[in-house]
Scaffold this motif. Structure first.
Motif, PDB file in Angstrom:
ATOM      1  N   MET A  55       1.622  10.533   8.175  1.00 33.71           N
ATOM      2  CA  MET A  55       1.061   9.410   7.591  1.00 33.71           C
ATOM      3  C   MET A  55       1.204   9.346   6.071  1.00 33.71           C
ATOM      4  N   ALA A  56       1.206  10.392   5.249  1.00 36.42           N
ATOM      5  CA  ALA A  56       1.380  10.378   3.981  1.00 36.42           C
ATOM      6  C   ALA A  56       2.751  10.047   3.502  1.00 36.42           C
ATOM      7  N   ARG A  57       3.827  10.702   4.125  1.00 32.49           N
ATOM      8  CA  ARG A  57       5.125  10.550   3.677  1.00 32.49           C
ATOM      9  C   ARG A  57       5.535   9.221   4.408  1.00 32.49           C
ATOM     10  N   PHE A  58       5.113   8.543   5.370  1.00 31.80           N
ATOM     11  CA  PHE A  58       5.256   7.157   5.739  1.00 31.80           C
ATOM     12  C   PHE A  58       4.850   6.171   4.602  1.00 31.80           C
ATOM     13  N   THR A  59       3.564   6.488   4.298  1.00 32.86           N
ATOM     14  CA  THR A  59       2.816   5.662   3.314  1.00 32.86           C
ATOM     15  C   THR A  59       3.675   5.474   1.970  1.00 32.86           C
ATOM     16  N   PHE A  60       4.058   6.785   1.458  1.00 34.23           N
ATOM     17  CA  PHE A  60       4.456   6.702   0.173  1.00 34.23           C
ATOM     18  C   PHE A  60       5.965   6.728   0.007  1.00 34.23           C
ATOM     19  N   LEU A  61       6.738   7.168   0.918  1.00 29.84           N
ATOM     20  CA  LEU A  61       8.171   7.678   1.077  1.00 29.84           C
ATOM     21  C   LEU A  61       9.127   6.772   1.781  1.00 29.84           C
ATOM     22  N   SER A  62       8.444   6.049   2.875  1.00 32.95           N
ATOM     23  CA  SER A  62       9.187   5.126   3.723  1.00 32.95           C
ATOM     24  C   SER A  62       9.379   4.004   3.211  1.00 32.95           C
ATOM     25  N   ALA A  63      10.690   3.181   3.466  1.00 35.00           N
ATOM     26  CA  ALA A  63      10.917   1.848   3.250  1.00 35.00           C
ATOM     27  C   ALA A  63      10.245   0.855   3.844  1.00 35.00           C
ATOM     28  N   ASP A  64       9.901   1.464   5.073  1.00 40.72           N
ATOM     29  CA  ASP A  64       8.819   0.321   5.843  1.00 40.72           C
ATOM     30  C   ASP A  64       7.770   0.339   5.523  1.00 40.72           C
ATOM     31  N   SER A  65       7.318   0.919   4.813  1.00 40.79           N
ATOM     32  CA  SER A  65       5.828   1.056   4.340  1.00 40.79           C
ATOM     33  C   SER A  65       5.355  -0.190   3.497  1.00 40.79           C
ATOM     34  N   GLN A  66       6.455  -0.673   2.723  1.00 37.96           N
ATOM     35  CA  GLN A  66       6.384  -2.041   1.994  1.00 37.96           C
ATOM     36  C   GLN A  66       5.544  -1.984   0.868  1.00 37.96           C
ATOM     37  N   PRO A  67       5.467  -1.135  -0.117  1.00 38.35           N
ATOM     38  CA  PRO A  67       4.790  -1.271  -1.326  1.00 38.35           C
ATOM     39  C   PRO A  67       4.283  -2.585  -1.991  1.00 38.35           C
ATOM     40  N   ALA A  68       5.271  -3.581  -1.672  1.00 38.64           N
ATOM     41  CA  ALA A  68       4.927  -4.889  -2.157  1.00 38.64           C
ATOM     42  C   ALA A  68       3.851  -5.743  -1.356  1.00 38.64           C
ATOM     43  N   HIS A  69       3.565  -5.272  -0.208  1.00 39.33           N
ATOM     44  CA  HIS A  69       2.488  -6.021   0.294  1.00 39.33           C
ATOM     45  C   HIS A  69       1.222  -5.834  -0.413  1.00 39.33           C
ATOM     46  N   PRO A  70       0.450  -6.940  -0.572  1.00 42.44           N
ATOM     47  CA  PRO A  70      -0.815  -7.019  -1.337  1.00 42.44           C
ATOM     48  C   PRO A  70      -1.733  -5.920  -1.073  1.00 42.44           C
ATOM     49  N   SER A  71      -1.984  -5.620   0.257  1.00 38.33           N
ATOM     50  CA  SER A  71      -3.025  -4.599   0.784  1.00 38.33           C
ATOM     51  C   SER A  71      -2.406  -3.080   0.779  1.00 38.33           C
ATOM     52  N   TRP A  72      -1.011  -2.998   0.248  1.00 37.88           N
ATOM     53  CA  TRP A  72      -0.672  -1.644   0.396  1.00 37.88           C
ATOM     54  C   TRP A  72      -1.376  -0.863  -0.572  1.00 37.88           C
ATOM     55  N   ARG A  73      -1.617  -0.970  -1.789  1.00 35.26           N
ATOM     56  CA  ARG A  73      -2.267  -0.019  -2.768  1.00 35.26           C
ATOM     57  C   ARG A  73      -3.585   0.325  -2.250  1.00 35.26           C
ATOM     58  N   GLU A  74      -4.493  -0.251  -1.474  1.00 37.11           N
ATOM     59  CA  GLU A  74      -5.731   0.065  -1.006  1.00 37.11           C
ATOM     60  C   GLU A  74      -5.636   1.089   0.107  1.00 37.11           C
ATOM     61  N   ALA A  75      -4.631   0.700   1.137  1.00 37.62           N
ATOM     62  CA  ALA A  75      -4.444   1.477   2.293  1.00 37.62           C
ATOM     63  C   ALA A  75      -3.931   2.939   1.402  1.00 37.62           C
ATOM     64  N   ALA A  76      -2.817   2.802   0.747  1.00 39.29           N
ATOM     65  CA  ALA A  76      -2.220   4.021   0.152  1.00 39.29           C
ATOM     66  C   ALA A  76      -3.205   4.914  -0.451  1.00 39.29           C
ATOM     67  N   SER A  77      -4.203   4.236  -1.404  1.00 42.24           N
ATOM     68  CA  SER A  77      -5.304   5.021  -2.039  1.00 42.24           C
ATOM     69  C   SER A  77      -6.007   5.712  -0.703  1.00 42.24           C
ATOM     70  N   ALA A  78      -6.588   5.112   0.109  1.00 48.52           N
ATOM     71  CA  ALA A  78      -7.198   5.560   1.176  1.00 48.52           C
ATOM     72  C   ALA A  78      -6.591   6.805   1.786  1.00 48.52           C
ATOM     73  N   THR A  79      -5.153   6.557   2.143  1.00 48.80           N
ATOM     74  CA  THR A  79      -4.480   7.700   2.666  1.00 48.80           C
ATOM     75  C   THR A  79      -4.257   9.068   1.804  1.00 48.80           C
TER      76      THR A  79
END
Length: 179
Positions: A55-79
């Motif tokens: 899950m950490a690699r997916f969140t931070f390294l995957s193009a599919d994770s979409q850091p541009a999505h508005p809620s990404w930062r919150e989910a990434a911080s929880a991860t």
């Protein structure tokens, strides 16, 4: 226990652990955030929840994770907070250190979140899954400990509203058709 021992071990006990949550997105993870088991609905909801995924690699390294999505930062911080809680509980072993090094070297976002002493794992909170086959799904997640397995946890995602419940039902129906 190494990543490989968890991942190569018999999946049946992990799958049985998820039985009560079958209608919901739920996953079993190890201390490095490797997915050991997942309900079909969880696997339909996000690529992060594929069995064997990290899950950490997916969140931070995957193009599919979409850091541009508005809620990404919150989910990434929880991860990052979830990973930190496991690393704090279990002195960093080599496999954990490898993952931390890889994430820090390849993701500025991870490095910043990891360096922030306020990055902690909430045991429950909101999360928005965008771009799923059923559209946007808003859930509340809970992190549950596994009795006798202090290096594993169950993540359960409960739809937060009627639209989320309908989306999860559609995902469940489509995943049962494909199985």
């Amino acid at each position: 226990m190494s990543d490989q021992n968890h991942l190569r071990g018999d999946a049946a006990p992990w799958e049985q652990l998820l039985d009560p949550w079958r209608p919901l997105p739920a996953v079993v993870i190890d201390r490095r955030l490797n997915v050991l088991a997942a309900t079909d609905v969880a696997q339909s909801l996000s690529g992060a929840f594929q069995i064997g995924a990290n899950m950490a690699r997916f969140t931070f390294l995957s193009a599919d994770s979409q850091p541009a999505h508005p809620s990404w930062r919150e989910a990434a911080s929880a991860t990052a907070g979830l990973l930190r809680s496991f690393v704090d509980e279990h002195d960093g072993d080599r496999a954990s250190q490898r993952i931390l090094g890889e994430l820090a070297a390849e993701s500025r976002d991870f490095s910043e979140m990891w360096a922030d002493p306020n990055t902690r794992m909430p045991t429950t909170g909101p999360i928005v899954f965008e771009g799923t086959p059923a559209g946007t799904v808003t859930c509340t997640y809970s992190v549950l400990g596994v009795s006798g397995q202090d290096d594993c946890a169950v993540l359960v995602f409960v739809p937060s509203d009627a639209a989320g419940r309908e989306a999860v039902e559609r995902l469940a129906a489509s995943s049962s058709v494909s199985n």
